[in-house]
Structures are given as structure tokens and as C-alpha cells.
Design a protein around this motif. Structure first.
Motif: not given
Length: 500
Positions: A286-292, A327-329, A339-343
Motif C-alpha cells: 500500500r505504501a508503494n501505491i500511495a507514495f508512487s 482507492q488503494v484497495s 519487499g517489492a518496490l513497485q511504481w
């Protein structure tokens, strides 16, 4: 003769329930004439206006209200989160399917241990049960040790995984009568016992986290009690229907067909249930989705990333894109790469996700120095620790990245994050956002992956996050749209802390 009543001699008491819904009004009226002619305490009258009474002789509303009081938390719907009802509907449906499928698997287990067979020994059946119990208890200890820290941050994943374990156990139970008696049958039933034990750990722990998410008024105990009542009724109804089903379905092919249909419905309902949950904690995905989405909308960062900053050269904070938990859900995957970093890039028509690397937060100092990238064992040895420590002197974490692949056209990056003693959730979120941003910048660079180049990107992106307290404003905006930025959900393993 009615006496004159002044508005100043009238008091109205409006009564509400826990949710704030009006239930009755009590209107007190004082007799002015009697109060003037008498020296005693004046008499008064109380008129009651009830809002729960029905004009008809029979109404279904009191019945629904009574059922709501029995099976739903007090103060519903204000006392729970918005996604509670949708989750409970799918959760009840999956429990119904599971009850019927459980009866089919229980019948198969009884056949496997020799019920109805005159040559079967009660002692051997008991020993088999003891072996199942022992293997299940041992598996519980190891599983809790291995994934205990990840159960709360990834509660949606483990809630669905628990039912996957349970359904596989049911399939093994139904296979057991066809397995030759002896060691093979013992292995099959013991494996089913282990999977059922894993289901208990994963399901119970993740469900506790979900209940804490649903409870808004500190009513966690009552919510769990009402959830038990719901499960009891659904299980009883499932057992009644299942009793009719198993008495009429006895053939091998029909039993397996019905079992597979029930298990498919069971997993489908479970998937729909966890998809309906809108968690407000920022775990890794969720941090990946929100922060990207947020970093993509910040045009100051877009200039640094060499992206199209848009027609407006300046931008206000209100134009930043803060995705809500709902929206993130919609973009969240239940089973995802840890541990994946996804943009994730959002547009009006579609969403594109780029896998740019991986990250580990709260690593040990030896892991930070040793490196985890394949084929780059000499890269970390040249790391200038003194310079890195100076860059992060005022931060509660230390970050560095190494390339994961040697392909020049599509390099993935691995970020290692050291956490300093005293770091809180805000610092962990900043470290993750910094790793995501730095990996994104490095993925777009064509100047190589030398230590100096990586360190320059790390230092530059940190400066951007600190300029004008940008990251603090990020957290304020995320909190404003419903995120709880005080819940630690990034570490899925026991983390280490360092002092510099």
C-alpha cells in the motif's frame, strides 16, 4: 380548563441510542397558574413522544432491529468501519460453504480410519489422531515463529491463505480413504492436520487484525463476540443443510464434484471478502501505491525525475494526489511479492505498475555491509560508510541501493534500510518512500551504477524530501484522506536497530 403554558416553562429531553438515532422525546411542562397560587413546588407534566412505535399492528422493523442488536455491534453502523458489512456478508457465505464441505471431508476421514469396517482397530485410529495432533502442534510453533511478525501487516494475505490451507486439508481428507492403509495414509492425514493447524494460526491472527480495523469505538471485544454469534448461526445452518446433502450424496464422483464446487465457492467468497477490506495502515504494497501516486503528482519531483512537469510550472499542495484507502484497495493484490518496490502510474483510463526492485527495512548491519545483490560482491566493500553516515546524520535511518541485475537496459535495484534506535513510524515511512523514489530515479539513469552515482541520487532525493518539510506535508495529506500513519506495518520480520 387548560392552563396557559409559556415556552420558558417547557423543557424537552431528546433521547438517542448509541449511534445518535433519536428514540424518544420527553417534554416537561410546568403549570404556571399553580406555581403562582401555591407556595409549594409546582406540579408539571411529562409528555413522551416515541419514535420507535409503529402505526400498524405489525411491522418488520422491530424484528430487524432486534436481530441487529443480537448479531451486529452496538451502535452499528457508526461503531464500525464502512467496509464491515460487505466483508461480513462474504465471510458468512464462505463459512456456510465451508461447513458443508467440512462434513464431506469428515465423512471421508471416518471411512479412512475404519468406521464401518469390522477389522478396524480403535487403538490404531486413536494413535493416528494423536500423531495428527502432535504434527499440527509442532507446525503451529514453527509457523508462528516464521511469520508471526508479518501476520498483522499482511493480514489480508494470511486471511485468504488460511482458507487455502484449510481447503487443501479437506481435499487430502477426502483422498485418504483411497490411499492404502499404513504409512502412506498416515502421511496424508498428518499433512492435512498440519495444514489445518497453519489455518488456525494464520486465520485467527489475521482475523484479530481485521477486527481491530473494523472497530471504531474501541468495541473490539463486543465486535468479536458478535462475530462469534454470526459464525455460530451460519455454521448451524450449514450443518443442517449439510446433513441433508451427505445423506443423499454417497457416490464417489458426485461427492468429489460437490466438494470441488463448494471449495471453489468458498475461496471465491473469501477472496471477495478480503478484497472488500480497506485497510488504513501503510504496509509495503500500500505504501508503494500511495507514495508512487503522490510522488508522481508532485511536479517539483517530476522535474528532478526528468518527467513532463505539465503546463503549470508551479504547484500548490492541494494539487498533490493523495489516494484514499478505498482507492488503494482497488489496486492492491492479495498475494504479492514481499519487499517489492513497485511504481504505479495512474491515468484516467488505466493503471501501469513498474517493478523497479526490492527493499528490506530494519536489516542487520552485517546484511547492510554484505550486500544481497548477485554478481556485485565487490560493490558494497567500496561503500564509503563515513560519507553515508554524514548524509543521514540528521535522519533516523540509513539507506543505500545496489543493482540487482547486470542488464544495462533494465536494471533493478535492491535497497537496504538501516533503522536507528528511536525511530518511529514516521521515520520508517520516510525511509520506504525515499527508497522508492531513489530506485525510480536510478532506474531512469543511464550514467552507470557506480558508488558515487548511487550516493549522489540518494543524497539528492533526500534533499528533495526534506525541502520545505515536503515529506511531513505528505504525511499530513495522507492522514487527511483516512490513512493511519501511526501504525507500524512495514517490517514483516524482527528488525534490528543501530546507534551511530
Amino acid at each position: 380548563m387548560a392552563s396557559h403554558i409559556s415556552e420558558t416553562n417547557r423543557l424537552t429531553f431528546r433521547e438517542t441510542d448509541e449511534a445518535g438515532n433519536p428514540t424518544a422525546s420527553y417534554i416537561y411542562s410546568r403549570d404556571v397558574a399553580s406555581s403562582i397560587t401555591s407556595s409549594k413546588t409546582p406540579a408539571g407534566r411529562v409528555d413522551v413522544i416515541s419514535y420507535s412505535s409503529s402505526t400498524s399492528s405489525w411491522s418488520a422493523k422491530p424484528l430487524f432491529s432486534s436481530l441487529s442488536d443480537v448479531f451486529l455491534p452496538s451502535g452499528y453502523p457508526q461503531s464500525v468501519s464502512d467496509d464491515y458489512l460487505r466483508y461480513q456478508i462474504f465471510d458468512s457465505l464462505q463459512a456456510f460453504c465451508s461447513s458443508i464441505a467440512g462434513l464431506l471431508s469428515s465423512r471421508a476421514v471416518l471411512q479412512g480410519v475404519g468406521v464401518g469396517n469390522a477389522n478396524a482397530s480403535p487403538t490404531s485410529a486413536l494413535l493416528l489422531h494423536i500423531l495428527q495432533d502432535i504434527s499440527g502442534r509442532i507446525a503451529t510453533i514453527f509457523f508462528a515463529h516464521r511469520v508471526g511478525t508479518a501476520l498483522e501487516p499482511e493480514c489480508k494475505t494470511y486471511r485468504l491463505a488460511a482458507d487455502v490451507f484449510n481447503d487443501i486439508a479437506m481435499i487430502l481428507d477426502c483422498l485418504s480413504p483411497g490411499v492404502p492403509a499404513g504409512a502412506a495414509r498416515v502421511v496424508v492425514l498428518s499433512t492435512a492436520g498440519v495444514l489445518r493447524a497453519l489455518c488456525g494460526v494464520a486465520g485467527g491472527s489475521s482475523k484479530a487484525s481485521l477486527s481491530a480495523h473494523f472497530a471504531k469505538w474501541g468495541n473490539l471485544a463486543e465486535l468479536n463476540a458478535k462475530d462469534s454469534s454470526q459464525e455460530t448461526v451460519i455454521s448451524l445452518f450449514g450443518m443442517l443443510v449439510g446433513s441433508v446433502v451427505i445423506s443423499h450424496i454417497t457416490s464417489f464422483s458426485t461427492t468429489w464434484l460437490l466438494l470441488l464446487i463448494l471449495l471453489a465457492l468458498h475461496l471465491s467468497m473469501n477472496y471477495a471478502a478480503v478484497r472488500a477490506v480497506q485497510m488504513t495502515s501503510l504496509n509495503r504494497q500500500r505504501a508503494n501505491i500511495a507514495f508512487s501516486a503522490l510522488l508522481d503528482s508532485d511536479q517539483s519531483l517530476a522535474l528532478y525525475l526528468d518527467l513532463d512537469p505539465g503546463p503549470t510550472p508551479t504547484q500548490t499542495e492541494k494539487e498533490w494526489k493523495f489516494l484514499t484507502p478505498a482507492q488503494v484497495s482497488k489496486h492492491e493484490r492479495i498475494f504479492h511479492r514481499d519487499g517489492a518496490l513497485q511504481w504505479t502510474q495512474h491515468s484516467s483510463t488505466h493503471t501501469v505498475t513498474h517493478h523497479i526492485g526490492s527493499a528490506q527495512i530494519g536489516v542487520s548491519m552485517s546484511a547492510f555491509l554484505g550486500g544481497s545483490a548477485s554478481g556485485t560482491t565487490s560493490f558494497q566493500r567500496t561503500l564509503p560508510l563515513e560519507r553515508v553516515a554524514t548524509v543521514f546524520a540528521d535522519e533516523f535511518y540509513i539507506l543505500f541501493l545496489v543493482p540487482l541485475s547486470a542488464a544495462e537496459d533494465n536494471v533493478k535495484w535492491n535497497a537496504s534500510i538501516l533503522l536507528k534506535r528511536g525511530c518511529v513510524v514516521e521515520h520508517q515511512l520516510k525511509a520506504w518512500a525515499h527508497a522508492l523514489l531513489a530506485a525510480r530515479v536510478l532506474a531512469r539513469l543511464t550514467t552507470g551504477s557506480s558508488v558515487d552515482a548511487v550516493l549522489a541520487v540518494v543524497e539528492g532525493t533526500l534533499h528533495l524530501l526534506n525541502t520545505d518539510a515536503r515529506f511531513e506535508r505528505y504525511l499530513t495529506g495522507l492522514s487527511g484522506v483516512g490513512w493511519d500513519v501511526d501504525i507500524a506495518a512495514l517490517e514483516t520480520r524482527g528488525g534490528r536497530r543501530i546507534d551511530v
